[in-house]
Scaffold this motif. Sequence first.
Motif, PDB file in Angstrom:
ATOM      1  N   LYS A  80       0.810  -1.214   0.000  1.00  0.00           N
ATOM      2  CA  LYS A  80       0.000   0.000   0.000  1.00  0.00           C
ATOM      3  C   LYS A  80       0.845   1.268   0.000  1.00  0.00           C
ATOM      4  O   LYS A  80       0.550   2.216  -0.723  1.00  0.00           O
ATOM      5  N   PHE A  81       1.909   1.295   0.813  1.00  0.00           N
ATOM      6  CA  PHE A  81       2.637   2.541   1.023  1.00  0.00           C
ATOM      7  C   PHE A  81       3.963   2.625   0.265  1.00  0.00           C
ATOM      8  O   PHE A  81       4.615   3.659   0.285  1.00  0.00           O
ATOM      9  N   TYR A  82       4.374   1.531  -0.398  1.00  0.00           N
ATOM     10  CA  TYR A  82       5.627   1.557  -1.153  1.00  0.00           C
ATOM     11  C   TYR A  82       5.412   1.357  -2.648  1.00  0.00           C
ATOM     12  O   TYR A  82       6.356   1.118  -3.389  1.00  0.00           O
ATOM     13  N   THR A  83       4.174   1.413  -3.102  1.00  0.00           N
ATOM     14  CA  THR A  83       3.846   1.312  -4.520  1.00  0.00           C
ATOM     15  C   THR A  83       4.424   0.048  -5.147  1.00  0.00           C
ATOM     16  O   THR A  83       5.123   0.090  -6.160  1.00  0.00           O
ATOM     17  N   PHE A  84       4.150  -1.080  -4.503  1.00  0.00           N
ATOM     18  CA  PHE A  84       4.529  -2.377  -5.042  1.00  0.00           C
ATOM     19  C   PHE A  84       3.281  -3.136  -5.439  1.00  0.00           C
ATOM     20  O   PHE A  84       2.183  -2.904  -4.926  1.00  0.00           O
ATOM     21  N   LYS A  85       3.471  -4.085  -6.365  1.00  0.00           N
ATOM     22  CA  LYS A  85       2.447  -5.075  -6.635  1.00  0.00           C
ATOM     23  C   LYS A  85       2.824  -6.364  -5.906  1.00  0.00           C
ATOM     24  O   LYS A  85       3.691  -6.369  -5.047  1.00  0.00           O
ATOM     25  N   HIS A  86       2.185  -7.460  -6.298  1.00  0.00           N
ATOM     26  CA  HIS A  86       2.430  -8.722  -5.611  1.00  0.00           C
ATOM     27  C   HIS A  86       3.785  -9.323  -5.996  1.00  0.00           C
ATOM     28  O   HIS A  86       4.191  -9.271  -7.154  1.00  0.00           O
ATOM     29  N   PHE A  87       4.472  -9.879  -4.989  1.00  0.00           N
ATOM     30  CA  PHE A  87       5.735 -10.579  -5.210  1.00  0.00           C
ATOM     31  C   PHE A  87       5.573 -12.043  -4.793  1.00  0.00           C
ATOM     32  O   PHE A  87       5.310 -12.332  -3.628  1.00  0.00           O
ATOM     33  N   ASP A  88       5.724 -12.973  -5.736  1.00  0.00           N
ATOM     34  CA  ASP A  88       5.816 -14.386  -5.376  1.00  0.00           C
ATOM     35  C   ASP A  88       7.223 -14.718  -4.883  1.00  0.00           C
ATOM     36  O   ASP A  88       7.417 -15.667  -4.130  1.00  0.00           O
ATOM     37  N   LEU A  89       8.187 -13.943  -5.335  1.00  0.00           N
ATOM     38  CA  LEU A  89       9.576 -14.084  -4.904  1.00  0.00           C
ATOM     39  C   LEU A  89      10.268 -12.750  -5.176  1.00  0.00           C
ATOM     40  O   LEU A  89       9.934 -12.049  -6.127  1.00  0.00           O
ATOM     41  N   VAL A  90      11.193 -12.406  -4.323  1.00  0.00           N
ATOM     42  CA  VAL A  90      11.922 -11.150  -4.481  1.00  0.00           C
ATOM     43  C   VAL A  90      13.370 -11.470  -4.817  1.00  0.00           C
ATOM     44  O   VAL A  90      14.008 -12.295  -4.143  1.00  0.00           O
ATOM     45  N   THR A  91      13.886 -10.851  -5.850  1.00  0.00           N
ATOM     46  CA  THR A  91      15.282 -11.062  -6.244  1.00  0.00           C
ATOM     47  C   THR A  91      16.085  -9.796  -5.984  1.00  0.00           C
ATOM     48  O   THR A  91      15.802  -8.741  -6.559  1.00  0.00           O
ATOM     49  N   TRP A  92      17.048  -9.927  -5.093  1.00  0.00           N
ATOM     50  CA  TRP A  92      17.980  -8.830  -4.821  1.00  0.00           C
ATOM     51  C   TRP A  92      19.278  -9.143  -5.556  1.00  0.00           C
ATOM     52  O   TRP A  92      20.123  -9.891  -5.070  1.00  0.00           O
ATOM     53  N   PHE A  93      19.420  -8.609  -6.751  1.00  0.00           N
ATOM     54  CA  PHE A  93      20.545  -8.965  -7.611  1.00  0.00           C
ATOM     55  C   PHE A  93      21.839  -8.353  -7.080  1.00  0.00           C
ATOM     56  O   PHE A  93      21.889  -7.174  -6.715  1.00  0.00           O
ATOM     57  N   ASN A  94      22.893  -9.172  -7.077  1.00  0.00           N
ATOM     58  CA  ASN A  94      24.204  -8.625  -6.729  1.00  0.00           C
ATOM     59  C   ASN A  94      24.783  -7.918  -7.955  1.00  0.00           C
ATOM     60  O   ASN A  94      24.186  -7.913  -9.031  1.00  0.00           O
TER      61      ASN A  94
END
Length: 422
Positions: A80-94
């Motif tokens: 709601k407050f960070y303007t995201f949609k749904h995440f089934d998985l989050v990838t933090w790329f190096n």
Amino acid sequence: ISVMDVLHGEARLERIKHSDRFQLNKRRKMKIPLFLALSDIFGNFKRYILLFVAFTLGSLVVVTNIQIRESVISTDFLYKFYTFKHFDLVTWFNNTSYNELTGGTDRGDLFKKNFDVLMKREGIHATLELSYNTNAQLVDGDKVSGMKINFGFDPEGLVIRDGGQVPKLRNEILIDYYTAVEHGVKIGDEVTIRYDKYTEDRLSTVETDETFIITGYIDRLTKFNSTEVIMSPEFNDAPKESFQALGFTINAPQSEHQVYIEKLEKIFPDQCVSDKQLIAGILGMYDVLFSFLRNMMWIVVTGVLGFLVVMYQTIFMKDEEQEIALLGSAGFDERSTKGWQFLRMMIIFIAAIILSIVLAPAAAMILGKLFNLMLGITGFRFTRGSLLSAIWAVFIALFIAVVMILILRRIRNIEMWRIRNE
């Protein structure tokens, strides 16, 4: 002690009196302990009003802290407050993975293209959605303020405030509610945005003032962040200065998600996290504060309420020695006497807990106004924490019950002969 002595009352007359609500001849199926407890409460509630208020406020403090923590440290708050949609998985790329996908260019469109090619090659049915940002200015008469325009994606799926609609046409936008209130604009109004617009050949840009129509509001952490305006899917006239992941969806039945997640973890080792880990990474600083307050209030309120029960019940038993002795003289056993005292306290306490839970939305409304004033957060409300609040209610009720059982053991120490002589 004779019945006439008690009826006469001498110094006090609050015990035996007429009540339209409770008369024993009309409550023949009600047990004497429950009858006495209810007649006390309804017949002389002002005697217990301070205890009831203390129970209510104490429970409300704990319930509020529980629901604040659970509502803030959640995907509801994140989306709601960070303007995201749904995440089934989050990838933090190096850095290595990021440079490979962007070709060392920092271009979001190239990143998205290479990522889609990689997913197709690995047989992973997934969609990564990106949003693009560029700096702009909001022009309100002579006042100009910095902002960002967010575009290059379909806003469908974002959390929009009640009454708003997703922008469809090129000149339609969503605006954060805090900024809309600050500038006095509403849904259907036009706002002027100054941004660098592509020329027709898209080889250069020119600073342009353009009007857009507001179709809805979003809630964001605005006061200490830049104002953000979300464009419609039709808008593509500004350079893409930066990009970020907006959502990641695995296009398969839920039962197959784990298989694809394992494949992604092999492709991007130590770079895939769950939504809980995403929450910890973004909201971790708030979690430390809210968890500390919740746990502290839980301990403090439990101790204070326990102390109040001991104090008040000790006073009640001292004041009601004559009534307790009368029950014993009339043939009622100790269990009935204790039941009367126990039920009265528990009825008051359970009613206070129920009232505190009922008042929780009002507390959320007050907190929402404070968050808006201090942080620019609009639309905050409790979305989670009901289960933990119920667990708290059961825990504290059992705790008070145990305290009452221990205190009521003192009833057997009342010396009936001394009361008679007095």
